[in-house]
Design a protein around this motif. Structure first.
Motif, PDB file in Angstrom:
ATOM      1  N   MET A   1     -34.079 -21.094   6.430  1.00 21.28           N
ATOM      2  CA  MET A   1     -33.167 -22.045   7.014  1.00 21.28           C
ATOM      3  C   MET A   1     -32.291 -21.383   8.082  1.00 21.28           C
ATOM      4  O   MET A   1     -31.746 -22.057   8.927  1.00 21.28           O
ATOM      5  CB  MET A   1     -32.300 -22.653   5.914  1.00 21.28           C
ATOM      6  N   GLN A   2     -32.173 -20.077   8.053  1.00 26.08           N
ATOM      7  CA  GLN A   2     -31.328 -19.392   9.021  1.00 26.08           C
ATOM      8  C   GLN A   2     -31.768 -19.696  10.437  1.00 26.08           C
ATOM      9  O   GLN A   2     -32.953 -19.755  10.742  1.00 26.08           O
ATOM     10  CB  GLN A   2     -31.355 -17.889   8.793  1.00 26.08           C
ATOM     11  N   ASP A   3     -30.797 -19.875  11.308  1.00 28.69           N
ATOM     12  CA  ASP A   3     -31.008 -20.108  12.732  1.00 28.69           C
ATOM     13  C   ASP A   3     -31.695 -21.429  13.051  1.00 28.69           C
ATOM     14  O   ASP A   3     -32.066 -21.662  14.193  1.00 28.69           O
ATOM     15  CB  ASP A   3     -31.788 -18.951  13.378  1.00 28.69           C
ATOM     16  N   ASP A   4     -31.858 -22.300  12.069  1.00 26.53           N
ATOM     17  CA  ASP A   4     -32.454 -23.604  12.334  1.00 26.53           C
ATOM     18  C   ASP A   4     -31.409 -24.622  12.785  1.00 26.53           C
ATOM     19  O   ASP A   4     -31.749 -25.619  13.402  1.00 26.53           O
ATOM     20  CB  ASP A   4     -33.145 -24.155  11.085  1.00 26.53           C
ATOM     21  N   PHE A   5     -30.139 -24.361  12.456  1.00 28.44           N
ATOM     22  CA  PHE A   5     -29.072 -25.323  12.713  1.00 28.44           C
ATOM     23  C   PHE A   5     -27.949 -24.666  13.491  1.00 28.44           C
ATOM     24  O   PHE A   5     -27.678 -23.481  13.330  1.00 28.44           O
ATOM     25  CB  PHE A   5     -28.550 -25.902  11.395  1.00 28.44           C
ATOM     26  N   LEU A   6     -27.293 -25.472  14.347  1.00 27.10           N
ATOM     27  CA  LEU A   6     -26.237 -24.952  15.208  1.00 27.10           C
ATOM     28  C   LEU A   6     -24.971 -25.783  15.095  1.00 27.10           C
ATOM     29  O   LEU A   6     -25.029 -26.996  14.865  1.00 27.10           O
ATOM     30  CB  LEU A   6     -26.670 -24.981  16.672  1.00 27.10           C
ATOM     31  N   LEU A   7     -23.852 -25.112  15.316  1.00 26.97           N
ATOM     32  CA  LEU A   7     -22.578 -25.764  15.586  1.00 26.97           C
ATOM     33  C   LEU A   7     -22.300 -25.459  17.051  1.00 26.97           C
ATOM     34  O   LEU A   7     -22.165 -24.297  17.433  1.00 26.97           O
ATOM     35  CB  LEU A   7     -21.471 -25.202  14.701  1.00 26.97           C
ATOM     36  N   ALA A  31     -27.960 -34.858  18.496  1.00 24.73           N
ATOM     37  CA  ALA A  31     -26.978 -34.354  17.541  1.00 24.73           C
ATOM     38  C   ALA A  31     -26.883 -35.307  16.363  1.00 24.73           C
ATOM     39  O   ALA A  31     -27.056 -36.522  16.515  1.00 24.73           O
ATOM     40  CB  ALA A  31     -25.609 -34.221  18.210  1.00 24.73           C
ATOM     41  N   ALA A  32     -26.581 -34.747  15.190  1.00 25.53           N
ATOM     42  CA  ALA A  32     -26.438 -35.569  13.991  1.00 25.53           C
ATOM     43  C   ALA A  32     -25.021 -36.103  13.846  1.00 25.53           C
ATOM     44  O   ALA A  32     -24.820 -37.246  13.435  1.00 25.53           O
ATOM     45  CB  ALA A  32     -26.795 -34.754  12.751  1.00 25.53           C
ATOM     46  N   CYS A  33     -24.043 -35.278  14.188  1.00 28.01           N
ATOM     47  CA  CYS A  33     -22.645 -35.626  13.989  1.00 28.01           C
ATOM     48  C   CYS A  33     -21.801 -34.853  14.992  1.00 28.01           C
ATOM     49  O   CYS A  33     -22.095 -33.685  15.269  1.00 28.01           O
ATOM     50  CB  CYS A  33     -22.225 -35.248  12.564  1.00 28.01           C
ATOM     51  N   LYS A  61     -23.004 -30.907  15.627  1.00 30.57           N
ATOM     52  CA  LYS A  61     -23.978 -30.368  14.675  1.00 30.57           C
ATOM     53  C   LYS A  61     -25.369 -30.828  15.086  1.00 30.57           C
ATOM     54  O   LYS A  61     -25.609 -32.028  15.253  1.00 30.57           O
ATOM     55  CB  LYS A  61     -23.691 -30.835  13.244  1.00 30.57           C
ATOM     56  N   CYS A  62     -26.284 -29.857  15.251  1.00 28.48           N
ATOM     57  CA  CYS A  62     -27.637 -30.185  15.690  1.00 28.48           C
ATOM     58  C   CYS A  62     -28.614 -29.121  15.205  1.00 28.48           C
ATOM     59  O   CYS A  62     -28.220 -28.112  14.632  1.00 28.48           O
ATOM     60  CB  CYS A  62     -27.700 -30.302  17.211  1.00 28.48           C
ATOM     61  N   THR A  63     -29.881 -29.360  15.470  1.00 31.71           N
ATOM     62  CA  THR A  63     -30.892 -28.346  15.177  1.00 31.71           C
ATOM     63  C   THR A  63     -30.997 -27.403  16.379  1.00 31.71           C
ATOM     64  O   THR A  63     -30.728 -27.805  17.520  1.00 31.71           O
ATOM     65  CB  THR A  63     -32.272 -28.981  14.922  1.00 31.71           C
ATOM     66  N   ALA A  64     -31.407 -26.183  16.119  1.00 27.17           N
ATOM     67  CA  ALA A  64     -31.624 -25.221  17.209  1.00 27.17           C
ATOM     68  C   ALA A  64     -32.705 -25.740  18.155  1.00 27.17           C
ATOM     69  O   ALA A  64     -32.644 -25.520  19.367  1.00 27.17           O
ATOM     70  CB  ALA A  64     -32.000 -23.861  16.636  1.00 27.17           C
ATOM     71  N   GLN A  65     -33.653 -26.453  17.615  1.00 25.94           N
ATOM     72  CA  GLN A  65     -34.747 -27.026  18.401  1.00 25.94           C
ATOM     73  C   GLN A  65     -34.216 -28.000  19.461  1.00 25.94           C
ATOM     74  O   GLN A  65     -34.804 -28.143  20.528  1.00 25.94           O
ATOM     75  CB  GLN A  65     -35.711 -27.729  17.458  1.00 25.94           C
TER      76      GLN A  65
END
Length: 107
Positions: A1-7, A31-33, A61-65
């Motif tokens: 899960m590391q590095d899959d999600f970003l702030l 972005a999700a939120c 909040k989003c995915t790195a992708q």
């Protein structure tokens, strides 16, 4: 899960511009939120001048992708010539929250 999600963080000069940007990113499923702060004071140097401005901080909040699409959209809609755009990898968090980010940002 590391590095899959970003702030991802940016600032906008008005609540209206912050809200417009946030809605566009969420509607596009980039972005999700996005949380928009109360006004804060930013002090910075721009074109060899010390500036002091009121700004609104956005926590995205989003995915790195999705970062590349987010960067394109921010540059397209942001009122600043050079907007702040800083991404931090999220390495720990509630797995169900990360699942939700992934679900809400998948076309």
């Amino acid at each position: 899960m590391q590095d899959d999600f970003l702030l991802v963080m940016t600032t906008c000069p008005t609540k209206e511009s912050a809200t417009k940007l946030a809605k566009a990113l969420v509607e596009a499923k980039i972005a999700a939120c996005i949380q928009i702060s109360s006004p804060m004071t930013s002090i910075y140097r721009w074109e060899d001048e010390i500036c002091e401005e009121s700004e609104f901080n956005l926590q995205i909040k989003c995915t790195a992708q999705n970062y590349s699409a987010l960067e394109v959209k921010v540059k397209q809609l942001h009122p600043y010539q050079v907007p702040e755009l800083i991404a931090v990898s999220l390495t720990n968090g509630l797995p169900a929250y990360f699942d939700w980010i992934k679900e809400t940002t998948t076309p």
